[in-house]
Design an enzyme around this catalytic site. Structure first.
Site, PDB file in Angstrom:
ATOM      1  N   HIS A  55      35.814  48.488  38.791  1.00 29.53           N
ATOM      2  CA  HIS A  55      36.246  48.237  37.413  1.00 29.53           C
ATOM      3  C   HIS A  55      35.007  47.995  36.565  1.00 29.53           C
ATOM      4  O   HIS A  55      33.903  47.832  37.091  1.00 29.53           O
ATOM      5  CB  HIS A  55      37.258  47.089  37.327  1.00 29.53           C
ATOM      6  CG  HIS A  55      36.705  45.743  37.668  1.00 29.53           C
ATOM      7  ND1 HIS A  55      36.251  45.419  38.934  1.00 29.53           N
ATOM      8  CD2 HIS A  55      36.520  44.623  36.921  1.00 29.53           C
ATOM      9  CE1 HIS A  55      35.831  44.168  38.943  1.00 29.53           C
ATOM     10  NE2 HIS A  55      35.968  43.660  37.730  1.00 29.53           N
ATOM     11  N   HIS A  57      33.700  45.643  34.552  1.00 34.90           N
ATOM     12  CA  HIS A  57      33.020  44.395  34.157  1.00 34.90           C
ATOM     13  C   HIS A  57      31.516  44.468  34.438  1.00 34.90           C
ATOM     14  O   HIS A  57      31.086  45.068  35.417  1.00 34.90           O
ATOM     15  CB  HIS A  57      33.641  43.193  34.877  1.00 34.90           C
ATOM     16  CG  HIS A  57      34.963  42.779  34.284  1.00 34.90           C
ATOM     17  ND1 HIS A  57      35.875  42.009  34.956  1.00 34.90           N
ATOM     18  CD2 HIS A  57      35.509  43.048  33.074  1.00 34.90           C
ATOM     19  CE1 HIS A  57      36.928  41.803  34.169  1.00 34.90           C
ATOM     20  NE2 HIS A  57      36.725  42.430  33.035  1.00 34.90           N
ATOM     21  N   ASP A  59      29.243  42.598  35.634  1.00 36.17           N
ATOM     22  CA  ASP A  59      28.639  42.191  36.912  1.00 36.17           C
ATOM     23  C   ASP A  59      28.951  43.182  38.039  1.00 36.17           C
ATOM     24  O   ASP A  59      28.538  42.988  39.178  1.00 36.17           O
ATOM     25  CB  ASP A  59      29.063  40.758  37.298  1.00 36.17           C
ATOM     26  CG  ASP A  59      30.571  40.586  37.428  1.00 36.17           C
ATOM     27  OD1 ASP A  59      31.312  41.214  36.657  1.00 36.17           O
ATOM     28  OD2 ASP A  59      30.998  39.806  38.307  1.00 36.17           O
ATOM     29  N   HIS A  60      29.663  44.247  37.705  1.00 39.55           N
ATOM     30  CA  HIS A  60      29.958  45.312  38.675  1.00 39.55           C
ATOM     31  C   HIS A  60      29.271  46.632  38.306  1.00 39.55           C
ATOM     32  O   HIS A  60      29.206  47.534  39.135  1.00 39.55           O
ATOM     33  CB  HIS A  60      31.471  45.534  38.777  1.00 39.55           C
ATOM     34  CG  HIS A  60      32.206  44.326  39.268  1.00 39.55           C
ATOM     35  ND1 HIS A  60      32.801  44.246  40.506  1.00 39.55           N
ATOM     36  CD2 HIS A  60      32.403  43.110  38.689  1.00 39.55           C
ATOM     37  CE1 HIS A  60      33.332  43.057  40.670  1.00 39.55           C
ATOM     38  NE2 HIS A  60      33.111  42.336  39.574  1.00 39.55           N
ATOM     39  N   HIS A 111      43.764  42.643  37.386  1.00 38.05           N
ATOM     40  CA  HIS A 111      42.545  41.947  36.931  1.00 38.05           C
ATOM     41  C   HIS A 111      42.062  42.637  35.651  1.00 38.05           C
ATOM     42  O   HIS A 111      41.821  41.984  34.643  1.00 38.05           O
ATOM     43  CB  HIS A 111      41.494  42.004  38.035  1.00 38.05           C
ATOM     44  CG  HIS A 111      40.148  41.482  37.638  1.00 38.05           C
ATOM     45  ND1 HIS A 111      39.916  40.173  37.321  1.00 38.05           N
ATOM     46  CD2 HIS A 111      38.953  42.114  37.496  1.00 38.05           C
ATOM     47  CE1 HIS A 111      38.639  40.019  37.006  1.00 38.05           C
ATOM     48  NE2 HIS A 111      38.033  41.183  37.103  1.00 38.05           N
ATOM     49  N   ASP A 128      37.587  42.879  42.394  1.00 38.26           N
ATOM     50  CA  ASP A 128      38.111  41.600  41.909  1.00 38.26           C
ATOM     51  C   ASP A 128      39.642  41.587  41.937  1.00 38.26           C
ATOM     52  O   ASP A 128      40.266  40.860  41.160  1.00 38.26           O
ATOM     53  CB  ASP A 128      37.628  41.323  40.468  1.00 38.26           C
ATOM     54  CG  ASP A 128      36.152  40.948  40.414  1.00 38.26           C
ATOM     55  OD1 ASP A 128      35.515  40.834  41.470  1.00 38.26           O
ATOM     56  OD2 ASP A 128      35.646  40.769  39.285  1.00 38.26           O
ATOM     57  N   HIS A 166      33.149  38.705  45.355  1.00 36.40           N
ATOM     58  CA  HIS A 166      32.637  37.353  45.063  1.00 36.40           C
ATOM     59  C   HIS A 166      32.808  36.436  46.266  1.00 36.40           C
ATOM     60  O   HIS A 166      33.752  36.594  47.060  1.00 36.40           O
ATOM     61  CB  HIS A 166      33.392  36.723  43.878  1.00 36.40           C
ATOM     62  CG  HIS A 166      33.077  37.352  42.556  1.00 36.40           C
ATOM     63  ND1 HIS A 166      32.009  36.965  41.783  1.00 36.40           N
ATOM     64  CD2 HIS A 166      33.696  38.346  41.883  1.00 36.40           C
ATOM     65  CE1 HIS A 166      31.979  37.688  40.672  1.00 36.40           C
ATOM     66  NE2 HIS A 166      32.997  38.534  40.700  1.00 36.40           N
TER      67      HIS A 166
END
Ligand SMILES: [Zn+2]
Length: 255
Positions: A55, A57, A59-60, A111, A128, A166
């Site tokens: 996805h 975001h 941090d990905h 998410h 996530d 995570h």
């Protein structure tokens, strides 16, 4: 398949998935940090062939640009994701063969609306969506979507290894204990996870069988989970979806 963990930021895991039996060619899942990935690739003399995104975001995906500049891997992203071209868009049921390894794509919105997961060789790269001991928060998707996505994952083989993005296990299991104080498997899992974290060891991957026994978000159909959710919400809950929505809200406010 045994994936290699690349720790990044405060608590992210970026995963390197081996693509052949020798293990020198790899795909990277959700590279939020290019430098962390590059260090491991160089130290282990690995060749980066592909980037798989669950996805959009930051941090990905924030390492995608730098890794493409340096290694020119193929890029696979969920259908409809706001990520720069050129890339391959993937959707439910797609099969991607990279070197000797076949990945299957499952859509798991909730998410985010665009979330997908990748399955290969008994490994589930769950991003996530499904966490060890918990699940992702709602950032744009609905509780109903996330419930259905987790139900889809719950039906995969029990030996599937869960590579999530995570290290959230301790917080998740402490919440799980609130929901199911009488769950003996959960009590054992929490003690083991605490011991591992004290030694600085990761608690990821887990197995889907363990998640089914201890992750409350996969147990919303059980009377004891329903009863706790009803006590928290102060109303009767007539479906597992409704139990799930209460647990998700409760977890957001739990500390
Ligand atoms: Zn996310």
């Amino acid at each position: 398949m045994q994936a290699i963990a690349v720790p990044a930021f405060r608590d992210n895991y970026i995963w390197l998935a081996p693509l052949n039996s020798e293990g020198r060619e790899v795909a990277v899942v959700d590279p939020g940090d290019a430098r962390a990935v590059t260090e491991v690739l160089e130290a282990r003399a690995l060749k980066l062939r592909a980037i798989l995104i669950t996805h959009h975001h930051y941090d990905h995906v924030d390492g995608v640009h730098a890794l493409r500049e340096r290694y020119a891997p193929a890029l696979f992203v969920p259908h409809g994701s706001p990520l720069p071209q050129p890339h391959h868009e993937v959707e439910e049921g797609d099969e991607i063969t990279l070197v000797e390894t076949r990945f299957t794509v499952l859509e798991t919105p909730g998410h985010t609306p665009d979330h997908v997961v990748y399955l290969a060789g008994g490994a589930l790269f769950s991003g996530d969506t499904l966490f060890t001991g918990g699940c992702g928060r709602l950032f744009g998707g609905s509780a109903e979507q996330l419930y259905r996505s987790l139900e889809k994952l719950r039906r995969l083989p029990g030996e599937s290894r869960i590579y999530c993005a995570h290290e959230y296990t301790l917080g998740n299991l402490r919440f799980a204990r609130e929901v199911e104080p009488g769950n003996e498997a959960l009590r054992r899992r929490l003690a083991e996870a605490e011991a591992r974290r004290r030694q600085g060891l990761p608690t990821v991957p887990s197995t889907l069988a363990l998640e089914r026994d201890t992750n409350p978000f996969l147990r919303c159909h059980l009377p004891e989970v329903q009863a706790t959710a009803e006590r928290f919400s102060g109303r009767s809950l007539t479906s597992p979806e409704a139990v799930f929505a209460v647990l998700r809200y409760w977890k957001d406010t739990f500390s």
